[in-house]
Design an enzyme around this catalytic site. Sequence first.
Site, short mmCIF file in Angstrom:
data_model
loop_
_atom_site.label_atom_id
_atom_site.label_comp_id
_atom_site.label_asym_id
_atom_site.label_seq_id
_atom_site.Cartn_x
_atom_site.Cartn_y
_atom_site.Cartn_z
N GLY A 203 0.79 -1.23 0.00
CA GLY A 203 0.00 0.00 0.00
C GLY A 203 0.82 1.27 0.00
N ARG B 262 8.55 -12.05 -3.99
CA ARG B 262 8.98 -12.28 -2.60
C ARG B 262 7.90 -13.07 -1.88
NH1 ARG B 262 5.31 -8.84 -0.44
NH2 ARG B 262 4.87 -6.93 -1.57
#
Length: 438
Positions: A165, A292
């Site tokens: 975000g 990731r």
Amino acid sequence: MFQKILIANRGEIAVRIIRACREMGIKTVAVYSQADKEALHTQLADESICIGQATSADSYLNMERIISATIASKAEAIHPGYGFLSENTKFVKMCEKCNIVFIGPSSEMIARIGNKSEARKTMEEAGIPIVLGTKEAVYEVEEAKKMAEEIGYPIMIKAAFGGGGKGMRIVEREEDFILNFQTAQKEAEKGFGDNSMYLERYIREPRHIEVQILADKQGNVVSLGERDCSIQKHHQKVLEEAPCMVLEEKVRKQMGETAVLVAKAVHYENTGTVEFLYDKDKKFYFMEMNTRIQVEHPVTEMVTDIDLIKEQIKIAAGEPLQLKQEEIIIRGHAVECRINALTPGIVRNLHLPGGKGIRVDTALYPGCEISPFYDSMIAKVIVHDMDRESAIKKMCSALGELVIEGMETNLDFQYEILQKQAFLKGDIDTSFIQRYFK
């Protein structure tokens, strides 16, 4: 297999990685800032090394100090966790030059797919549906403003690297673009050490659905099912679940196959998450790929019984996947609630819930200090049960048992989400919190 791994992170993910390494018989090295001197990950690791002052820029984002700590400790590999340097091509190149194994994809791969603007370009060339947006990274605000006019408002501004975000803004009107772009760019540079941005047309009220994949160095790729991450606040995920209850089996299969195609199109290696927007017309579009481990990876672990951290380490060590696509079965339903500290403070009292199908990932302990310098997430509560209704009830019970005293948290807010009739019915999208929590 590795003998020693350095964890270039902090908090619950550092603890999670250390525990996986312990079970695999691998020694661990923790790095920490001065603010984290007494943190749990420093106590659990076999060795710990201070790498700087409290701020991220002086510690967890300081590439030279992390590389130096790795060399000094004679660790063979670095696990970056999520956030910080986990998708930083410069850092991965430094690891490669120093003959340190980065537990994740190569620097070249991150540049191609971890850079979200490059990923969009690659996916478009591969014929995978994407949302209309910029084909190259943008840096200058005036140039970005012209591109936004060509794409059409509303516009989503995003950091080309990173996630969580940070570095994201929705812009409804042309007159609001410059300020939002500059703010998002500064946030991206501070959070990820990179100021490249990209733009895409904002799709209103979609579901945010992501597919977990694993890919080894031998070219094998498997999909581990999807997660619904639609419950978000300020573009940051708040609650996640697996599987997504509204996907028809045909669409679920297509989405999983597309995620595998994405990975194969770029010869991807290690764990990755392919993120899609799913609109009201039951169409999905490639949004980005995270190179990731994700914060929400435990919900996938709960429904597949596969340890993603261990798989990451084995792939990085060159071992082929032992998993076949036909052997991966999604069982039951899992829900994860992110517990955030709303204020800094010292944990005065702590009680974690327990029982069958309940898991808490955290670095908290009585007396530990919640620092104002880092991300506010302090724990993740994850539950698993035979179906969505049972899992939600179990989560309500778990949150009712969780006690964290010493600072304000979002615990009550998470409980309120679970009680909303719209949530119980599955009537959710990325605007859920905006609609129901004014």
